[in-house]
Write a protein that holds these residues in place. Structure first.
Motif, mmCIF file in Angstrom:
data_model
loop_
_atom_site.group_PDB
_atom_site.id
_atom_site.type_symbol
_atom_site.label_atom_id
_atom_site.label_comp_id
_atom_site.label_asym_id
_atom_site.label_seq_id
_atom_site.Cartn_x
_atom_site.Cartn_y
_atom_site.Cartn_z
ATOM 1 N N GLN A 20 26.676 35.597 43.193
ATOM 2 C CA GLN A 20 27.459 36.794 42.725
ATOM 3 C C GLN A 20 26.891 37.644 42.013
ATOM 4 N N LEU A 21 25.853 37.673 41.105
ATOM 5 C CA LEU A 21 25.245 38.780 40.530
ATOM 6 C C LEU A 21 24.341 39.414 41.445
ATOM 7 N N ARG A 58 34.884 40.125 43.175
ATOM 8 C CA ARG A 58 36.177 40.012 42.497
ATOM 9 C C ARG A 58 36.178 38.846 41.736
ATOM 10 N N ASP A 59 35.579 37.590 42.189
ATOM 11 C CA ASP A 59 35.605 36.422 41.362
ATOM 12 C C ASP A 59 34.950 36.663 40.126
ATOM 13 N N LEU A 60 33.605 37.473 40.415
ATOM 14 C CA LEU A 60 32.910 37.521 39.046
ATOM 15 C C LEU A 60 33.723 38.481 38.136
ATOM 16 N N GLU A 61 34.290 39.493 38.567
ATOM 17 C CA GLU A 61 35.179 40.335 37.586
ATOM 18 C C GLU A 61 36.252 39.255 36.960
ATOM 19 N N ARG A 62 36.980 38.609 37.626
ATOM 20 C CA ARG A 62 37.830 37.769 37.186
ATOM 21 C C ARG A 62 37.466 36.790 36.174
ATOM 22 N N HIS A 63 36.121 35.876 36.521
ATOM 23 C CA HIS A 63 35.420 35.203 35.342
ATOM 24 C C HIS A 63 35.060 35.803 34.248
ATOM 25 N N LEU A 64 34.595 37.082 34.491
ATOM 26 C CA LEU A 64 34.219 37.792 33.267
ATOM 27 C C LEU A 64 35.288 38.497 32.293
ATOM 28 N N GLY A 65 36.073 38.630 32.947
ATOM 29 C CA GLY A 65 37.615 39.452 32.498
ATOM 30 C C GLY A 65 37.365 40.793 32.195
ATOM 31 N N VAL A 66 36.586 41.515 33.117
ATOM 32 C CA VAL A 66 36.366 42.958 33.276
ATOM 33 C C VAL A 66 36.175 43.306 34.583
ATOM 34 N N GLN A 67 36.587 44.683 34.777
ATOM 35 C CA GLN A 67 36.312 45.404 36.172
ATOM 36 C C GLN A 67 35.017 45.898 36.019
ATOM 37 N N LEU A 68 34.143 45.700 37.008
ATOM 38 C CA LEU A 68 32.893 46.143 37.320
ATOM 39 C C LEU A 68 32.729 47.384 38.208
ATOM 40 N N THR A 113 31.811 51.090 36.546
ATOM 41 C CA THR A 113 32.601 51.309 35.359
ATOM 42 C C THR A 113 31.492 51.201 34.278
ATOM 43 N N GLU A 114 32.129 51.271 33.020
ATOM 44 C CA GLU A 114 31.344 51.266 31.899
ATOM 45 C C GLU A 114 30.770 50.010 31.815
ATOM 46 N N ALA A 115 31.571 48.958 32.120
ATOM 47 C CA ALA A 115 31.486 47.745 31.797
ATOM 48 C C ALA A 115 30.268 46.966 32.671
#
Length: 300
Positions: free
Chosen positions: A9-10, A41-51, A63-65
């Motif tokens: 995912q990374l 999308r799974d990565l964003e969900r697990h990290l809790g931020v929009q990338l 995004t900033e994150a």
């Protein structure tokens, strides 16, 4: 603590960030667009931020994150690559992928031995070299796209650590039949009134500054970002030039002789260095290249 995301995912995230689009990232990774999009999308969900901000027909923007995660993601992938290389290495063999940047004017002197001699010593290592402008390469180092880069010495506070690998001084080139070619060294005042053929890259533009510092006014005849054009014009007697890196032969692209002469005025040394981000730990493959360059050129 349970890690809920994968290296794959990374890898997809970094590829999309570099390509600027989901489709471009998928192409780089040899995966489907749908698979890459779902993984991020799974990565964003697990990290809790929009990338990423996905824009139809306009690619994907971090995004900033996303910007904050990008460097750490590169480092984590690099560490994973290093771990895999260590695990599979035999007899101290260096393997994996080494991304190296090189400032364009240093490339003819440094890239051939790196891709020939150094790579030949480490056949399990994939050495990938990118040529570019100094600012672009510093950015590539700081955001993790390159592990090392060949640059001219950088200012303190740049966030980069360096080791010197090559030291030179500016020198003059002129036509072989020029009257001043009979001298071993030439004062700038002796030649300043003649036409100047200036190599138009940042590392060589100090020619006019050197003349100005000596109280002289240059007669600029031609600017070129192609070093062979500069050397050809000089060999034909159109003018003289001031260069930094020493060419191995005093013959122009057209086969005409060139005279290289020292400048008798005081001149400042120019140091070529290998640079890397200060806050990162050098991998075995990066250290191997540093050792090769230092031993080959003696750091001077």
């Amino acid at each position: 603590m349970t890690v809920r995301f994968s290296l794959r995912q990374l890898e997809f995230f970094v590829a999309v960030a570099d390509a600027g689009s989901i489709s471009g990232g998928a192409e780089r990774c040899g995966a489907s667009q749908a698979g890459v999009s779902l993984a991020i999308r799974d990565l964003e969900r697990h990290l809790g931020v929009q990338l990423l901000v996905r824009r139809r027909a306009k690619g994907a923007v971090l995004t900033e994150a996303g910007h904050g995660l990008l460097l750490d993601a590169r480092r984590l992938l690099g560490s994973a690559d290093e771990l895999q290389a260590l695990a599979s290495a035999t007899g101290g063999q260096v393997s994996g992928t080494l991304a190296v940047g090189c400032y364009v004017t240093l490339a003819p002197f440094l890239i051939p031995p790196v891709l020939d001699e150094f790579a030949g010593r480490h056949p399990a290592l994939d050495v990938q070299v990118t040529e570019g402008a100094a600012d672009d390469l510093r950015e590539a180092l700081l955001d993790g796209r390159c592990e090392l880069a060949f640059l001219y010495d950088v200012d303190e506070g740049s966030g980069l650590s360096t080791v010197p690998i090559r030291t030179t001084r500016p020198y003059l080139i002129l036509a072989a039949d020029h009257p001043l070619a009979e001298q071993e060294s030439i004062a700038l005042a002796e030649i300043a009134a003649e036409p100047l053929i200036m190599f138009d890259v940042p590392s060589a533009r100090n020619a006019a500054r050197m003349l100005a510092d000596a109280g002289l006014v240059p007669r600029l005849r031609h600017l070129s970002s192609n070093i062979e054009v500069v050397r050809c014009l000089v060999a034909r007697g159109v003018g003289y030039s001031i260069l930094v890196q020493r060419w191995p032969t005093d013959v122009s692209f057209e086969g005409l002789p060139i005279a290289s002469r020292a400048i008798s005025d005081p001149t400042q040394e120019r140091r070529a260095v290998l640079a890397w981000p200060t806050r990162t730990r050098l991998t075995r493959r990066a250290q191997a290249l540093i050792d090769f360059c230092v031993s080959r050129d003696g750091g001077s």
